[in-house]
Design a protein around this motif. Structure first.
Motif, PDB file in Angstrom:
ATOM      1  N   ASN A 101       0.911  -1.309  -0.070  1.00 33.93           N
ATOM      2  CA  ASN A 101       0.078  -0.171  -0.070  1.00 33.93           C
ATOM      3  C   ASN A 101       0.859   1.404  -0.012  1.00 33.93           C
ATOM      4  OD1 ASN A 101      -1.792   2.144   0.448  1.00 33.93           O
ATOM      5  ND2 ASN A 101      -2.403   1.357   2.619  1.00 33.93           N
ATOM      6  N   ARG A 102       1.012   1.935  -1.059  1.00 32.25           N
ATOM      7  CA  ARG A 102       1.918   3.070  -1.344  1.00 32.25           C
ATOM      8  C   ARG A 102       1.199   4.376  -0.681  1.00 32.25           C
ATOM      9  NH1 ARG A 102       6.237   0.885  -0.382  1.00 32.25           N
ATOM     10  NH2 ARG A 102       6.550  -1.059  -1.536  1.00 32.25           N
ATOM     11  N   GLU A 103      -0.012   4.284  -0.367  1.00 31.56           N
ATOM     12  CA  GLU A 103      -0.782   5.585   0.128  1.00 31.56           C
ATOM     13  C   GLU A 103       0.090   6.333   1.419  1.00 31.56           C
ATOM     14  OE1 GLU A 103      -4.936   4.919   0.337  1.00 31.56           O
ATOM     15  OE2 GLU A 103      -5.005   4.367  -1.653  1.00 31.56           O
ATOM     16  N   ASN A 104       0.418   5.265   2.187  1.00 35.43           N
ATOM     17  CA  ASN A 104       1.266   5.691   3.408  1.00 35.43           C
ATOM     18  C   ASN A 104       2.549   4.959   3.652  1.00 35.43           C
ATOM     19  OD1 ASN A 104       2.075   5.748   6.294  1.00 35.43           O
ATOM     20  ND2 ASN A 104       0.049   6.418   6.746  1.00 35.43           N
ATOM     21  N   GLU A 105       3.586   5.636   3.070  1.00 36.86           N
ATOM     22  CA  GLU A 105       4.937   5.158   2.913  1.00 36.86           C
ATOM     23  C   GLU A 105       5.393   4.595   4.252  1.00 36.86           C
ATOM     24  OE1 GLU A 105       6.817   4.376   0.384  1.00 36.86           O
ATOM     25  OE2 GLU A 105       5.432   5.170  -1.103  1.00 36.86           O
TER      26      GLU A 105
END
Length: 500
Positions: free
Chosen positions: A412-416
Motif C-alpha cells: 500500500n503506497r498511500e502511506n509510505e
C-alpha cells in the motif's frame, strides 16, 4: 490392535477408532449411534428434549441462518491451484454452499442456558456456559473423529444452534480454549442482555474420506431474554468477518492419528443466526383462559405488541467483548493493538513495540495456529505468566498481526511509513511465528522465532550453547524466564535510542 488391523485393514481400523471413543476396541451402543443414525436416517430424541416437553403456554423463537461459503481463493493452497491436494480431501468444503437448516423454531425456555449463575449478576463479570476442559497439560483432543459426541446439559442448545449451519458441529474444539463464555451487557427490571463467545468447529467429511476440520475463529453475539427465560426479545450469533482471514482448516491424509496433516487458512464472508422477531406464545388465550385463533377475523396473523425495555445499567458491546476475550485468553490482559495503531501509541508514550507476527491465526480473534505447538504453547504458558504480563504492561505496546495483513500493508503506497513498518517486520519473519521488539519508527532491535524459542527452553540450561538467552533462578519455568530475558534485552538494546 494387530488383530483389528488384520481384520479391518488400516482404513477400516481408522473408521473403527474414530467411533471407539474410549479405545477399548469394543463399540458400545452409544459409540455406534452415529452409524445407526446414518444408516437408518432416524435420530433418537435426546434426553434433554424428552425432559423439555413443550409448555402449551410457552413461547417459541424463529431463527434464520445466513451463510456464504468460504472464499476458496483466500486459501494459501489456492496460489498454486491446490497442486497435490486431492479433490476428495476438499469435497466437504466445496459442497458446503448453504446452511443445513435455513430456518428453525426453538422453545424460548431452551435459551435458559444463557442465563447467569446467581453469583454472576455484575455487568461484564464473565462465566462459563460450557467450561474449557483442556489446558497445556491435558494436550489436545483427537483429530481422528467424524461424528460429534452427544451434547449434554447446556451444550445441547449450542449444538442445536450450530447444527443450523452444518450437521456435524463439535461444541468443544480439539484445542484450548474450548467452550463458551458469557457476561451481562445490560440489566433491566425483567431482562438481561447477555454477550457470549463460543469456540466450536465442524467436521466436513464422512467416511470413507479422511477428516476435514473447519474451525471459525469464534462465534460471538448477544441475546436479550427475560430473567425467567420465558421470553426472548432478540438473538444474534455470528462469526466475525472484519479480519482478512477468520477460519483455520486442517485435514488428514491417512488412516491414523499420526498421518500427515495439511493446514490452511481462509476467509468466510458470512455465518450468522438471527431471530426474526421476539419469541411469541405457541398458544394464545383470551382473558377468560380460552384458546383463541392465532389469526384475526380477516385471516392475518395476530400482531403482538411488546413493552419497551428500559435498561437500568449497561456497558458498551466492545467492553463486553473484551471481557470475554480475556476470560478465554488470560494473556490478553495486555492489550494487543492493531499493527499501525501500536506504533502510533508507542511513539506517543515513548515505549517499545512488542509484536507477534503469525502465518495463521492465534485465536485472540480467530482460530488456532495451523502449526501445532508453537503459538498455542506460547499463548498458554509464557504470555499468560504474571511476570511477562507485568513487564509488557509497564514497558511495551503490544500487537499481533497476520503475515497476509502485513503483505497487503507493504504494497500500500498511500502511506509510505506504514509500508516501511510492514517491510521491516516481514524482513525478520520466519514461519510460523516471530516475536519482534522494535522502536516506534519500526527499527527491529531484537527478535526470536517461536520454534527456536521452544527448542531452547525445552533443553537443560547447561545444554544451551547460545548466550543470547540465559535462565534465571528466580523462575521455575524456563520458558517464562527466557521470554523475560528476551524482553529485558530488548529494553537494554533500545536504551541509546530511547534516551535520544
Amino acid at each position: 490392535q494387530e488383530l483389528a488391523l488384520k481384520s479391518l485393514g488400516s482404513e477400516g481400523l481408522f473408521l473403527f477408532s474414530s467411533l471407539d471413543t474410549n479405545n477399548d476396541l469394543y463399540l458400545s451402543p452409544e459409540e455406534f449411534k452415529p452409524i445407526a443414525e446414518k444408516l437408518t436416517g432416524v435420530a433418537p430424541v435426546s434426553e434433554f428434549e424428552e425432559e423439555e416437553t413443550p409448555d402449551p403456554s410457552g413461547e417459541t423463537l424463529s431463527l434464520v441462518a445466513k451463510f456464504q461459503p468460504l472464499v476458496m481463493e483466500t486459501m494459501t493452497k489456492s496460489k498454486d491451484g491446490f497442486l497435490g491436494i486431492s479433490h476428495v480431501a476438499l469435497s466437504g468444503l466445496r459442497n458446503w454452499t448453504a446452511p443445513a437448516a435455513p430456518v428453525s423454531v426453538l422453545l424460548a425456555r431452551q435459551f435458559k442456558a444463557f442465563l447467569p449463575p446467581k453469583n454472576k449478576v455484575d455487568l461484564g463479570d464473565p462465566w462459563w456456559i460450557i467450561p474449557s476442559e483442556l489446558n497445556i497439560f491435558t494436550g489436545y483432543l483427537s483429530n481422528n473423529r467424524f461424528y460429534p459426541p452427544p451434547p449434554k446439559g447446556k451444550e445441547i442448545i449450542i449444538h442445536r444452534l450450530l447444527s443450523m449451519f452444518h450437521p456435524r458441529p463439535f461444541v468443544k474444539t480439539r484445542f484450548a480454549p474450548q467452550g463458551a463464555v458469557a457476561c451481562i451487557q445490560a440489566i433491566s427490571t425483567f431482562y438481561y442482555t447477555i454477550a457470549f463467545r463460543i469456540h466450536a468447529e465442524f467436521q466436513l467429511n464422512e467416511p470413507p474420506d479422511f477428516p476435514f476440520w473447519f474451525s471459525p475463529g469464534q462465534f460471538t453475539g448477544h441475546i436479550i431474554l427475560s430473567k425467567d427465560s420465558s421470553h426472548v426479545r432478540e438473538f444474534k450469533l455470528f462469526v466475525p468477518n472484519k479480519r482478512s482471514l477468520n477460519v483455520d482448516m486442517e485435514w488428514l491424509y491417512g488412516a491414523s492419528e499420526s498421518s500427515n496433516m495439511e493446514v490452511d487458512i481462509g476467509y468466510l464472508p458470512q455465518m450468522e443466526l438471527e431471530s426474526t422477531g421476539p419469541s411469541i406464545p405457541s398458544v394464545i388465550h383470551d382473558e377468560n383462559g380460552n384458546v383463541i385463533d392465532s389469526r384475526d377475523p380477516s385471516g392475518d396473523p395476530i400482531q403482538f405488541v411488546f413493552e419497551e425495555i428500559t435498561w437500568q445499567r449497561e456497558i458498551p458491546w466492545e467492553e463486553a467483548a473484551q471481557k470475554l476475550e480475556v476470560a478465554m485468553y488470560p494473556f490478553k490482559k495486555v492489550s494487543y493493538l492493531p499493527f499501525t495503531e501500536a506504533f502510533e501509541r508507542a511513539k506517543a508514550e515513548k515505549k517499545l513495540v512488542h509484536s507477534i507476527l503469525l502465518w495463521g491465526n492465534n485465536k485472540p480473534l480467530s482460530a488456532p495456529l495451523p502449526v501445532p505447538g508453537s503459538g498455542r504453547t506460547l499463548r498458554e504458558t509464557v504470555l499468560e505468566s504474571s511476570p511477562i504480563l507485568a513487564l509488557l504492561n509497564e514497558s511495551f505496546i503490544s500487537s499481533w498481526s497476520l503475515v497476509k495483513e502485513l503483505e497487503e500493508l507493504q504494497t500500500n503506497r498511500e502511506n509510505e511509513f506504514y509500508s516501511k513498518l510492514a517491510d521491516l517486520h516481514l524482513e525478520k519473519y520466519n514461519f510460523p511465528v516471530e516475536m519482534i521488539i522494535c522502536l516506534p519508527n519500526g527499527t527491529v532491535i531484537h527478535h526470536i522465532n517461536a520454534n527456536y524459542f521452544l527448542d531452547i527452553t525445552s533443553m537443560k540450561p547447561e545444554d544451551v550453547e547460545s548466550s543470547i538467552f540465559s535462565f534465571s533462578a528466580n523462575f521455575e519455568d524456563p520458558s517464562t524466564a527466557t521470554y523475560l530475558q528476551f524482553l529485558k534485552e530488548g529494553l537494554q538494546r533500545a536504551k541509546p535510542y530511547l534516551q535520544n
